[in-house]
Design an enzyme around this catalytic site. Structure first.
Site, PDB file in Angstrom:
ATOM      1  N   CYS A 168       0.854  -1.181   0.000  1.00  0.00           N
ATOM      2  CA  CYS A 168       0.000   0.000   0.000  1.00  0.00           C
ATOM      3  C   CYS A 168       0.895   1.238   0.000  1.00  0.00           C
ATOM      4  O   CYS A 168       2.014   1.208   0.500  1.00  0.00           O
ATOM      5  CB  CYS A 168      -0.942   0.097   1.181  1.00  0.00           C
ATOM      6  SG  CYS A 168      -2.021  -1.305   1.400  1.00  0.00           S
ATOM      7  N   ARG A 189       3.622  -0.174  -4.987  1.00  0.00           N
ATOM      8  CA  ARG A 189       3.491  -0.723  -3.637  1.00  0.00           C
ATOM      9  C   ARG A 189       2.170  -1.444  -3.426  1.00  0.00           C
ATOM     10  O   ARG A 189       1.918  -2.024  -2.375  1.00  0.00           O
ATOM     11  CB  ARG A 189       3.612   0.396  -2.612  1.00  0.00           C
ATOM     12  CG  ARG A 189       4.994   0.974  -2.536  1.00  0.00           C
ATOM     13  CD  ARG A 189       5.099   1.918  -1.381  1.00  0.00           C
ATOM     14  NE  ARG A 189       4.993   1.222  -0.125  1.00  0.00           N
ATOM     15  CZ  ARG A 189       5.985   1.089   0.737  1.00  0.00           C
ATOM     16  NH1 ARG A 189       7.151   1.581   0.472  1.00  0.00           N
ATOM     17  NH2 ARG A 189       5.794   0.453   1.870  1.00  0.00           N
ATOM     18  N   TRP A 210      -2.997  -2.591  -1.464  1.00  0.00           N
ATOM     19  CA  TRP A 210      -2.756  -4.021  -1.666  1.00  0.00           C
ATOM     20  C   TRP A 210      -3.608  -4.698  -0.600  1.00  0.00           C
ATOM     21  O   TRP A 210      -3.325  -4.590   0.598  1.00  0.00           O
ATOM     22  CB  TRP A 210      -1.281  -4.354  -1.464  1.00  0.00           C
ATOM     23  CG  TRP A 210      -0.934  -5.775  -1.761  1.00  0.00           C
ATOM     24  CD1 TRP A 210      -0.568  -6.298  -2.974  1.00  0.00           C
ATOM     25  CD2 TRP A 210      -0.910  -6.870  -0.834  1.00  0.00           C
ATOM     26  NE1 TRP A 210      -0.333  -7.647  -2.850  1.00  0.00           N
ATOM     27  CE2 TRP A 210      -0.539  -8.023  -1.551  1.00  0.00           C
ATOM     28  CE3 TRP A 210      -1.190  -7.001   0.528  1.00  0.00           C
ATOM     29  CZ2 TRP A 210      -0.421  -9.282  -0.959  1.00  0.00           C
ATOM     30  CZ3 TRP A 210      -1.080  -8.250   1.114  1.00  0.00           C
ATOM     31  CH2 TRP A 210      -0.687  -9.367   0.374  1.00  0.00           C
ATOM     32  N   ASN A 225      -1.748   2.117   6.097  1.00  0.00           N
ATOM     33  CA  ASN A 225      -0.953   0.947   5.686  1.00  0.00           C
ATOM     34  C   ASN A 225      -0.720   0.109   6.925  1.00  0.00           C
ATOM     35  O   ASN A 225      -0.452   0.659   7.995  1.00  0.00           O
ATOM     36  CB  ASN A 225       0.428   1.360   5.173  1.00  0.00           C
ATOM     37  CG  ASN A 225       0.361   2.026   3.831  1.00  0.00           C
ATOM     38  OD1 ASN A 225      -0.693   2.128   3.226  1.00  0.00           O
ATOM     39  ND2 ASN A 225       1.513   2.494   3.378  1.00  0.00           N
ATOM     40  N   GLY A 226      -0.727  -1.200   6.768  1.00  0.00           N
ATOM     41  CA  GLY A 226      -0.479  -2.076   7.909  1.00  0.00           C
ATOM     42  C   GLY A 226      -1.725  -2.879   8.238  1.00  0.00           C
ATOM     43  O   GLY A 226      -2.662  -2.959   7.438  1.00  0.00           O
ATOM     44  N   GLU A 247      16.532 -17.942  -7.784  1.00  0.00           N
ATOM     45  CA  GLU A 247      16.215 -16.569  -8.190  1.00  0.00           C
ATOM     46  C   GLU A 247      15.627 -16.543  -9.613  1.00  0.00           C
ATOM     47  O   GLU A 247      14.641 -15.852  -9.870  1.00  0.00           O
ATOM     48  CB  GLU A 247      17.476 -15.695  -8.097  1.00  0.00           C
ATOM     49  CG  GLU A 247      17.313 -14.260  -8.557  1.00  0.00           C
ATOM     50  CD  GLU A 247      16.271 -13.467  -7.777  1.00  0.00           C
ATOM     51  OE1 GLU A 247      15.739 -13.964  -6.777  1.00  0.00           O
ATOM     52  OE2 GLU A 247      15.958 -12.336  -8.215  1.00  0.00           O
ATOM     53  N   LYS A 249      11.924 -15.168 -10.524  1.00  0.00           N
ATOM     54  CA  LYS A 249      11.707 -14.093 -11.511  1.00  0.00           C
ATOM     55  C   LYS A 249      10.651 -14.531 -12.517  1.00  0.00           C
ATOM     56  O   LYS A 249       9.737 -13.785 -12.838  1.00  0.00           O
ATOM     57  CB  LYS A 249      12.998 -13.764 -12.290  1.00  0.00           C
ATOM     58  CG  LYS A 249      14.067 -12.982 -11.572  1.00  0.00           C
ATOM     59  CD  LYS A 249      13.804 -11.503 -11.431  1.00  0.00           C
ATOM     60  CE  LYS A 249      13.054 -11.180 -10.181  1.00  0.00           C
ATOM     61  NZ  LYS A 249      13.775 -11.116  -8.937  1.00  0.00           N
ATOM     62  N   GLU A 262       7.065 -14.836 -10.850  1.00  0.00           N
ATOM     63  CA  GLU A 262       6.356 -13.633 -10.413  1.00  0.00           C
ATOM     64  C   GLU A 262       5.895 -12.762 -11.570  1.00  0.00           C
ATOM     65  O   GLU A 262       4.843 -12.134 -11.463  1.00  0.00           O
ATOM     66  CB  GLU A 262       7.138 -12.845  -9.360  1.00  0.00           C
ATOM     67  CG  GLU A 262       8.391 -12.162  -9.804  1.00  0.00           C
ATOM     68  CD  GLU A 262       9.089 -11.418  -8.653  1.00  0.00           C
ATOM     69  OE1 GLU A 262       8.437 -10.926  -7.725  1.00  0.00           O
ATOM     70  OE2 GLU A 262      10.324 -11.316  -8.710  1.00  0.00           O
ATOM     71  N   HIS A 267      15.664 -37.624  -6.689  1.00  0.00           N
ATOM     72  CA  HIS A 267      15.041 -38.140  -5.465  1.00  0.00           C
ATOM     73  C   HIS A 267      13.532 -37.886  -5.457  1.00  0.00           C
ATOM     74  O   HIS A 267      12.924 -37.824  -4.399  1.00  0.00           O
ATOM     75  CB  HIS A 267      15.722 -37.526  -4.236  1.00  0.00           C
ATOM     76  CG  HIS A 267      17.155 -37.924  -4.129  1.00  0.00           C
ATOM     77  ND1 HIS A 267      17.553 -39.179  -3.718  1.00  0.00           N
ATOM     78  CD2 HIS A 267      18.305 -37.272  -4.468  1.00  0.00           C
ATOM     79  CE1 HIS A 267      18.868 -39.277  -3.762  1.00  0.00           C
ATOM     80  NE2 HIS A 267      19.353 -38.120  -4.221  1.00  0.00           N
ATOM     81  N   LYS A 284       5.560  -4.172  -4.086  1.00  0.00           N
ATOM     82  CA  LYS A 284       7.014  -4.039  -4.015  1.00  0.00           C
ATOM     83  C   LYS A 284       7.560  -4.299  -2.614  1.00  0.00           C
ATOM     84  O   LYS A 284       8.573  -4.940  -2.441  1.00  0.00           O
ATOM     85  CB  LYS A 284       7.410  -2.644  -4.491  1.00  0.00           C
ATOM     86  CG  LYS A 284       8.896  -2.380  -4.503  1.00  0.00           C
ATOM     87  CD  LYS A 284       9.587  -3.182  -5.571  1.00  0.00           C
ATOM     88  CE  LYS A 284      11.081  -2.941  -5.621  1.00  0.00           C
ATOM     89  NZ  LYS A 284      11.752  -3.996  -6.385  1.00  0.00           N
TER      90      LYS A 284
HETATM   91  O1  M6R Z   1      12.538  -5.087   0.111  1.00  0.00           O
HETATM   92  P1  M6R Z   1      13.070  -6.462   0.358  1.00  0.00           P
HETATM   93  O2  M6R Z   1      14.371  -6.722  -0.304  1.00  0.00           O
HETATM   94  O3  M6R Z   1      13.130  -6.801   1.832  1.00  0.00           O
HETATM   95  O4  M6R Z   1      12.015  -7.439  -0.291  1.00  0.00           O
HETATM   96  C1  M6R Z   1      12.134  -8.828  -0.171  1.00  0.00           C
HETATM   97  C2  M6R Z   1      11.229  -9.545  -1.130  1.00  0.00           C
HETATM   98  O5  M6R Z   1       9.901  -9.196  -0.900  1.00  0.00           O
HETATM   99  C3  M6R Z   1      11.582  -9.243  -2.587  1.00  0.00           C
HETATM  100  O6  M6R Z   1      12.907  -9.577  -2.892  1.00  0.00           O
HETATM  101  C4  M6R Z   1      10.652 -10.015  -3.536  1.00  0.00           C
HETATM  102  O7  M6R Z   1      10.882 -11.379  -3.434  1.00  0.00           O
HETATM  103  C5  M6R Z   1      10.825  -9.514  -4.972  1.00  0.00           C
HETATM  104  N1  M6R Z   1       9.557  -9.215  -5.560  1.00  0.00           N
HETATM  105  C6  M6R Z   1      11.437 -10.509  -5.871  1.00  0.00           C
HETATM  106  O8  M6R Z   1      11.592 -10.009  -7.163  1.00  0.00           O
END
Ligand code: M6R
Length: 610
Positions: free
Chosen positions: A2, A27, A76, A102-103, A482, A486, A489, A505, A605
């Site tokens: 948010c 966000r 969000w 937010n929260g 990673e 990517k 997501e 396994h 984000k």
């Molecule tokens: O702001 P941060 O680095 O703490 O965020 C951690 C994760 O939420 C962040 O890396 C998330 O996995 C990304 N969307 C991945 O691309």
């Protein structure tokens, strides 16, 4: 998660709020809204489900909302589905007070039930509405907004950053926070609140960070901040180094592509100020550089991609330091009885510096006597402020939800830290070679980025596969995690990453003719073993994209349908080059599938809820 923007100034508020919301949309983006108070005390609210564009067209289709003070929100969803009613701002039943939040308010049900018993009716499913209804309830009793605010704060539990407007106080905005970021910006044409500095960059770079339990009263000309005892406090102002252009797309189709292409520069900015006279210099650690002498174990704690950096760190730092290093998911850390205390060092990695789980892990570590060193991108963020030591990644603002340049800069900094500590422990071989490789790294990254057509071509061959496996050994396994994240997501393709030796396994039963396997073999000592794993999946019909360095390209290409070949660098830095083809592959696959790359569904984000 948010976004909040607020403005008290000398010009119309709505354009300022919309501009801020646009910059904050990353966000959270399932609904958006604004509230404005006109000079004659009329509270006006507009909000709608969907992207900011929907709110914009709602606002442009009617008489402009007039007022020089306002709050805005991009959501969000946590409590209540994304719809018009659940969108913020929320307004009390007397239509006097509006709140953006937010929260999460953890005891919202108890408060809601008690207010309902008093005859107050609720229109939304959100936890936020209890804040505004409770505020109006107390305000009706006390007729004093600040009294009501403090009474609400003593009643609610949970995490919050809030902006509050009241029609009886037409020139005033109130801001409060606890465990959720909120900062105040000081501009020439007024003052601002924002959950994120990027929302303010086009107006001001002079800010102050609100601390937990502080309450700010903001007008066009004044900002007063009170602590939990209602005493006025003086706050330090900070000047943000990022400029507004850094948070613009700059001609690229997507922020993600722009941020991928910025990696040579981001890495250079992160590395070069920390190299002097052929040595790694971490001024941020000052005398504390020797803490490593008394450390018997290291925990690297983070979420998502930052956790994947931690996985690379586990392999690399353990090898450099010869002490146990564990990469931990921040969301599990405090519930898993880690062995903390003075001899454990906790390294928290976070781009935003606001991830709630990482923050909670940090606090747990400190409470239990460990020093916390954080690697953070956003200056002045909560994690940075609460850590014992901070190393900033100088990646600049990262807007795309899928992290790229923050990931590579986190990795390079973590490796530099490992090398720095290893030298302190007098067990560093190849120091000079690593320094040379660090200097050359931005140019090597440029080489990987040179031929975008290649990644585009491979992506257009495979974009309609619905299941993709990544496999690799050692740091290549961590890289696969990673690469797979990517792809998932932003393209919504189901994908998994496996340690290549683990596949047989169980998971190998999922490999069938046509399954796509991205086989990572950049870790030189295990290239031949990786080759055997490639042969295993190929003989079950998998199509293989291989990735390795120039030196071993022939070996891997003998079994792969397509190849990503990266330049060689010092082995400890190799994964920094290895991640880039994976980022570009995911990007172009998502592009081919017509996905909303910068704002993938269901994501945000910065994750500031548990
Ligand atoms: O702001 P941060 O680095 O703490 O965020 C951690 C994760 O939420 C962040 O890396 C998330 O996995 C990304 N969307 C991945 O691309």
């Amino acid at each position: 998660m948010c976004g909040i923007i607020g403005y008290a100034g000398k010009t119309e508020a709505v354009p300022v709020l919309l501009d801020g919301l646009e910059r904050l949309e990353y966000r959270g983006y399932d609904s958006a809204g604004v509230a404005v108070v006109s000079s004659d005390g009329k509270l006006q609210v507009r909000k709608s489900r969907g992207r900011l564009a929907v709110l914009r067209s709602l606002l442009s289709g009617e008489k402009p909302l007039s007022g020089e003070i306002g709050i805005g929100h991009t959501r969000w969803a946590t409590h209540g589905e994304p719809n018009d009613v659940n969108a913020h701002p929320h307004v009390g039943q007397e239509n006097k007070i509006a709140v953006v939040h937010n929260g999460i308010i953890e005891n919202y049900l108890e408060i809601k039930n008690s207010l309902m018993r008093k005859g107050i009716s609720f229109s939304s499913d959100t936890d936020t509405e209890v804040i505004v209804q409770l505020l109006e309830y107390y305000y009706k009793k006390d007729s004093n907004l600040m009294d009501a605010v403090y009474r609400v704060l003593s009643r609610i539990k949970g995490a919050y950053a809030m902006g509050i407007l009241c029609s009886d106080y037409p020139g005033q905005m109130v801001a409060v926070r606890k465990d959720a970021p909120l900062l105040i910006g000081f501009g020439d044409d007024g003052n601002y609140i924002a959950s994120d500095v990027t929302a303010l960059l086009s107006h001001t770079r002079t800010v102050t960070y609100l601390e937990d339990d502080e309450v700010a009263v903001i007008t066009a000309d004044t900002v007063q901040i009170y602590d939990s005892d209602r005493c006025c406090t003086e706050k330090e102002k900070h000047v943000i180094e990022w400029d507004a252009a850094a948070a613009e797309k700059g001609g690229y189709a997507h922020f993600m592509l722009k941020e991928i292409m910025e990696q040579p520069e981001a890495v250079r900015k992160t590395v070069s100020p920390r190299l002097a006279d052929g040595k790694i210099l971490l001024q941020e650690l000052e005398d504390a550089g020797n803490i490593i002498q008394n450390i018997s174990r290291i925990y690297i704690v983070a979420c998502g991609s930052a956790y994947h950096v931690g996985m690379i760190g586990k392999y690399t730092l353990e090898k450099l330091l010869h002490i146990p290093v564990e990469a931990c998911l921040a969301s599990e850390f405090r519930y898993s009885e880690p062995i903390l205390g003075e001899t454990a060092l906790v390294i928290v990695i976070s781009q935003s510096g606001e991830t709630l789980d990482s923050m909670a892990a940090l606090r747990e570590a400190k409470k239990r006597g460990s020093k916390v060193l954080s690697i953070v991108n956003v200056m002045g963020s909560s994690i940075a402020r609460e850590s014992d030591f901070v190393l900033y990644t100088w990646a600049g603002p990262e807007i795309a939800v899928a992290t790229t340049k923050a990931y590579t800069t986190q990795m390079v900094l973590l490796i530099m830290l490992g090398v720095f500590f290893a030298r302190k422990l007098k067990q560093m071989e190849e120091y000079d070679r690593i320094i040379e490789a660090l200097i050359a790294l931005p140019e090597k990254i440029k080489e990987v980025l040179k031929d975008l057509n290649h990644y585009q071509k491979i992506a257009s061959r495979y974009f309609n596969h619905n299941r993709v496996f990544y496999m690799g050994r050692n740091v290549d396994y961590a890289l696969g995690l990673e690469g797979s994240l990517k792809l998932k997501e932003i393209s919504y393709i189901h994908s998994e990453s496996y340690a290549a030796g683990e596949l047989k396994h169980g998971t190998i039963s999922l490999i069938e003719p046509g399954t796509l396997v991205v086989a990572l073999a950049t870790y030189a000592p295990l290239v031949e073993k990786s080759l055997s794993n490639i042969v295993e999946v190929k003989s079950r019909g998998a199509e293989v994209i291989g990735m390795t360095t120039e030196k071993t390209a022939d070996i891997i290409s003998s079994q792969a349908s397509e190849m990503f070949v990266i330049p060689r660098t010092h082995p400890v830095l190799q994964p920094i080059l290895g991640v880039i083809p994976l980022q570009l592959f995911a990007y172009y696959v998502a592009l081919n599938r017509g996905c909303d790359i910068d704002k993938p569904r269901n994501l945000a984000k910065s994750v500031t809820v548990e």
